[in-house]
Design a protein around this motif. Structure first.
Motif, PDB file in Angstrom:
ATOM      1  N   SER A  17      23.282 -37.411  -9.819  1.00 35.70           N
ATOM      2  CA  SER A  17      22.360 -36.680 -10.499  1.00 35.70           C
ATOM      3  C   SER A  17      20.899 -37.482 -10.213  1.00 35.70           C
ATOM      4  O   SER A  17      20.919 -38.556 -10.433  1.00 35.70           O
ATOM      5  CB  SER A  17      22.731 -36.445 -11.885  1.00 35.70           C
ATOM      6  OG  SER A  17      21.568 -36.103 -12.461  1.00 35.70           O
ATOM      7  N   ALA A  18      20.139 -36.654 -10.171  1.00 33.13           N
ATOM      8  CA  ALA A  18      18.605 -37.023  -9.597  1.00 33.13           C
ATOM      9  C   ALA A  18      18.061 -37.420 -11.270  1.00 33.13           C
ATOM     10  O   ALA A  18      17.163 -38.540 -11.307  1.00 33.13           O
ATOM     11  CB  ALA A  18      17.772 -35.923  -9.460  1.00 33.13           C
ATOM     12  N   ASP A  19      18.796 -37.259 -12.447  1.00 31.92           N
ATOM     13  CA  ASP A  19      18.350 -37.590 -13.603  1.00 31.92           C
ATOM     14  C   ASP A  19      19.107 -39.033 -14.139  1.00 31.92           C
ATOM     15  O   ASP A  19      18.792 -39.624 -15.082  1.00 31.92           O
ATOM     16  CB  ASP A  19      18.642 -36.481 -14.791  1.00 31.92           C
ATOM     17  CG  ASP A  19      17.950 -35.469 -14.559  1.00 31.92           C
ATOM     18  OD1 ASP A  19      16.743 -35.431 -13.911  1.00 31.92           O
ATOM     19  OD2 ASP A  19      18.065 -34.259 -14.950  1.00 31.92           O
ATOM     20  N   ARG A  20      19.921 -39.522 -13.262  1.00 30.13           N
ATOM     21  CA  ARG A  20      20.951 -40.674 -13.625  1.00 30.13           C
ATOM     22  C   ARG A  20      19.909 -41.831 -13.612  1.00 30.13           C
ATOM     23  O   ARG A  20      19.215 -42.137 -12.972  1.00 30.13           O
ATOM     24  CB  ARG A  20      21.979 -41.081 -12.607  1.00 30.13           C
ATOM     25  CG  ARG A  20      22.645 -41.960 -12.840  1.00 30.13           C
ATOM     26  CD  ARG A  20      23.904 -42.078 -12.120  1.00 30.13           C
ATOM     27  NE  ARG A  20      24.995 -43.191 -12.201  1.00 30.13           N
ATOM     28  CZ  ARG A  20      25.385 -44.001 -11.449  1.00 30.13           C
ATOM     29  NH1 ARG A  20      24.964 -43.760 -10.197  1.00 30.13           N
ATOM     30  NH2 ARG A  20      25.998 -45.080 -11.797  1.00 30.13           N
ATOM     31  N   LEU A  21      20.096 -42.778 -14.829  1.00 24.98           N
ATOM     32  CA  LEU A  21      19.297 -43.913 -14.851  1.00 24.98           C
ATOM     33  C   LEU A  21      19.938 -44.884 -14.063  1.00 24.98           C
ATOM     34  O   LEU A  21      21.354 -45.204 -13.935  1.00 24.98           O
ATOM     35  CB  LEU A  21      19.545 -44.562 -16.553  1.00 24.98           C
ATOM     36  CG  LEU A  21      18.709 -43.641 -17.191  1.00 24.98           C
ATOM     37  CD1 LEU A  21      18.692 -44.238 -18.894  1.00 24.98           C
ATOM     38  CD2 LEU A  21      17.108 -43.361 -17.041  1.00 24.98           C
ATOM     39  N   THR A  22      19.077 -45.679 -13.219  1.00 23.90           N
ATOM     40  CA  THR A  22      19.652 -46.462 -12.406  1.00 23.90           C
ATOM     41  C   THR A  22      19.038 -48.157 -12.797  1.00 23.90           C
ATOM     42  O   THR A  22      19.626 -49.237 -12.323  1.00 23.90           O
ATOM     43  CB  THR A  22      19.254 -46.459 -10.865  1.00 23.90           C
ATOM     44  OG1 THR A  22      17.741 -46.137 -10.936  1.00 23.90           O
ATOM     45  CG2 THR A  22      19.966 -45.285 -10.444  1.00 23.90           C
ATOM     46  N   ARG A  23      17.930 -48.146 -13.742  1.00 26.25           N
ATOM     47  CA  ARG A  23      17.613 -49.394 -14.329  1.00 26.25           C
ATOM     48  C   ARG A  23      17.314 -49.431 -15.718  1.00 26.25           C
ATOM     49  O   ARG A  23      17.140 -48.041 -16.340  1.00 26.25           O
ATOM     50  CB  ARG A  23      15.976 -49.422 -13.602  1.00 26.25           C
ATOM     51  CG  ARG A  23      16.157 -49.505 -11.983  1.00 26.25           C
ATOM     52  CD  ARG A  23      15.311 -50.419 -11.411  1.00 26.25           C
ATOM     53  NE  ARG A  23      14.898 -51.347 -12.232  1.00 26.25           N
ATOM     54  CZ  ARG A  23      14.211 -52.611 -11.977  1.00 26.25           C
ATOM     55  NH1 ARG A  23      13.857 -52.630 -10.619  1.00 26.25           N
ATOM     56  NH2 ARG A  23      13.762 -53.668 -12.574  1.00 26.25           N
ATOM     57  N   PRO A  24      17.349 -50.584 -16.397  1.00 28.43           N
ATOM     58  CA  PRO A  24      17.182 -50.498 -17.892  1.00 28.43           C
ATOM     59  C   PRO A  24      15.642 -49.844 -18.035  1.00 28.43           C
ATOM     60  O   PRO A  24      14.863 -50.053 -17.713  1.00 28.43           O
ATOM     61  CB  PRO A  24      17.491 -51.747 -18.417  1.00 28.43           C
ATOM     62  CG  PRO A  24      17.657 -52.706 -17.202  1.00 28.43           C
ATOM     63  CD  PRO A  24      17.571 -51.837 -16.046  1.00 28.43           C
ATOM     64  N   LEU A  25      15.751 -49.212 -19.466  1.00 28.57           N
ATOM     65  CA  LEU A  25      14.424 -48.871 -20.020  1.00 28.57           C
ATOM     66  C   LEU A  25      14.142 -49.550 -21.432  1.00 28.57           C
ATOM     67  O   LEU A  25      15.337 -49.803 -22.136  1.00 28.57           O
ATOM     68  CB  LEU A  25      14.374 -47.428 -20.161  1.00 28.57           C
ATOM     69  CG  LEU A  25      14.493 -46.358 -19.080  1.00 28.57           C
ATOM     70  CD1 LEU A  25      14.618 -44.999 -19.448  1.00 28.57           C
ATOM     71  CD2 LEU A  25      13.454 -46.667 -18.129  1.00 28.57           C
ATOM     72  N   VAL A  26      12.957 -49.804 -21.683  1.00 24.86           N
ATOM     73  CA  VAL A  26      12.598 -50.500 -22.693  1.00 24.86           C
ATOM     74  C   VAL A  26      11.525 -49.908 -23.316  1.00 24.86           C
ATOM     75  O   VAL A  26      10.632 -49.379 -22.528  1.00 24.86           O
ATOM     76  CB  VAL A  26      12.348 -52.244 -22.855  1.00 24.86           C
ATOM     77  CG1 VAL A  26      13.642 -52.896 -22.293  1.00 24.86           C
ATOM     78  CG2 VAL A  26      11.273 -52.449 -21.586  1.00 24.86           C
ATOM     79  N   ARG A  27      11.318 -50.101 -24.797  1.00 22.67           N
ATOM     80  CA  ARG A  27       9.973 -49.264 -25.245  1.00 22.67           C
ATOM     81  C   ARG A  27       8.826 -50.499 -25.449  1.00 22.67           C
ATOM     82  O   ARG A  27       9.025 -51.361 -25.986  1.00 22.67           O
ATOM     83  CB  ARG A  27      10.338 -48.917 -26.784  1.00 22.67           C
ATOM     84  CG  ARG A  27       9.414 -47.923 -27.419  1.00 22.67           C
ATOM     85  CD  ARG A  27       9.974 -47.253 -28.671  1.00 22.67           C
ATOM     86  NE  ARG A  27      11.335 -46.563 -28.452  1.00 22.67           N
ATOM     87  CZ  ARG A  27      11.315 -45.361 -27.890  1.00 22.67           C
ATOM     88  NH1 ARG A  27      10.210 -44.547 -27.408  1.00 22.67           N
ATOM     89  NH2 ARG A  27      12.535 -44.699 -27.608  1.00 22.67           N
ATOM     90  N   GLU A  28       7.859 -50.033 -24.953  1.00 23.39           N
ATOM     91  CA  GLU A  28       6.615 -50.715 -24.805  1.00 23.39           C
ATOM     92  C   GLU A  28       5.503 -49.811 -25.290  1.00 23.39           C
ATOM     93  O   GLU A  28       5.246 -48.795 -24.681  1.00 23.39           O
ATOM     94  CB  GLU A  28       6.250 -51.456 -23.602  1.00 23.39           C
ATOM     95  CG  GLU A  28       7.333 -52.314 -23.082  1.00 23.39           C
ATOM     96  CD  GLU A  28       6.703 -53.560 -22.646  1.00 23.39           C
ATOM     97  OE1 GLU A  28       5.554 -53.679 -22.409  1.00 23.39           O
ATOM     98  OE2 GLU A  28       7.757 -54.590 -22.391  1.00 23.39           O
ATOM     99  N   GLY A  29       4.566 -50.229 -26.503  1.00 23.46           N
ATOM    100  CA  GLY A  29       3.621 -49.288 -26.819  1.00 23.46           C
ATOM    101  C   GLY A  29       4.061 -47.775 -27.121  1.00 23.46           C
ATOM    102  O   GLY A  29       3.305 -46.809 -27.042  1.00 23.46           O
ATOM    103  N   GLY A  30       5.236 -47.629 -27.691  1.00 18.20           N
ATOM    104  CA  GLY A  30       5.833 -46.409 -27.951  1.00 18.20           C
ATOM    105  C   GLY A  30       6.389 -45.533 -26.687  1.00 18.20           C
ATOM    106  O   GLY A  30       6.756 -44.356 -26.746  1.00 18.20           O
TER     107      GLY A  30
END
Length: 181
Positions: free
Chosen positions: A96-109
């Motif tokens: 899937s093109a929507d699949r996450l491949t790297r972590p995401l963190v919240r920065e400034g919302g």
């Protein structure tokens, strides 16, 4: 392949009646990507499902170095070639093109990509803060019914003996159960 399952009309496949005192009949369920002819599959790789805890035997179809389908294995004593919807269609998320491949963190919302070390360090830091401020009950675990017995045991040891929390929730077979929540 005996039967191709229609994901929209009959995701569990057709009925296979049998005598209740007889042997469960074989039925090999299979699903290939649209446009993939079974003859064009370069190889079938034996594996077992990890999408639920009974580990149904299955084969993965490979063409041009990528997964293009699955089929049950009739000789398997657990599923005798049958595959449920998770086994038949869950693998499609890998491409899937929507699949996450790297972590995401919240920065400034906003969610931004980062490396694994940064993401895990944030999890560790926040977990330690919660334990120090609010105690073990502030940490909980939620899992699905897809773990193997050994994985549930390891999780319980980490949660109860390691952290000291009783907040362990799992959802086997689509139902929600809780352990002392």
């Amino acid at each position: 392949m005996d039967e191709t399952v229609d994901p929209d009309r009959a995701p569990w496949g057709g009925r296979t009646p049998y005598d209740r005192h007889g042997v469960w009949p074989e039925r090999v369920d299979a699903y290939l990507e649209d446009g993939v002819d079974p003859a064009s599959v370069e190889r079938w790789v034996q594996t077992a499902s990890i999408l639920h805890s009974d580990g149904d035997a299955m084969d993965v179809a490979v063409r041009d170095g990528r997964l293009v389908g699955v089929r049950g294995r009739a000789v398997d004593r657990v599923n005798r070639g049958r595959l449920g919807p998770k086994d038949l269609f869950g693998w499609q998320a890998n491409a899937s093109a929507d699949r996450l491949t790297r972590p995401l963190v919240r920065e400034g919302g906003q969610l931004v990509e980062c490396d694994w070390d940064t993401a895990l360090e944030r999890v560790v830091r926040r977990s330690r803060e919660l334990l120090d401020e609010r105690g073990p009950g502030s940490i909980g675990f939620y899992t699905s019914g897809q773990l193997f017995l050994e994985e549930y045991y390891t999780l319980a040891v980490l949660a109860r003996a390691g952290i000291g929390t009783n907040r362990v929730v799992t959802s086997p077979a689509g139902t929600l159960t809780a352990s002392r929540c």
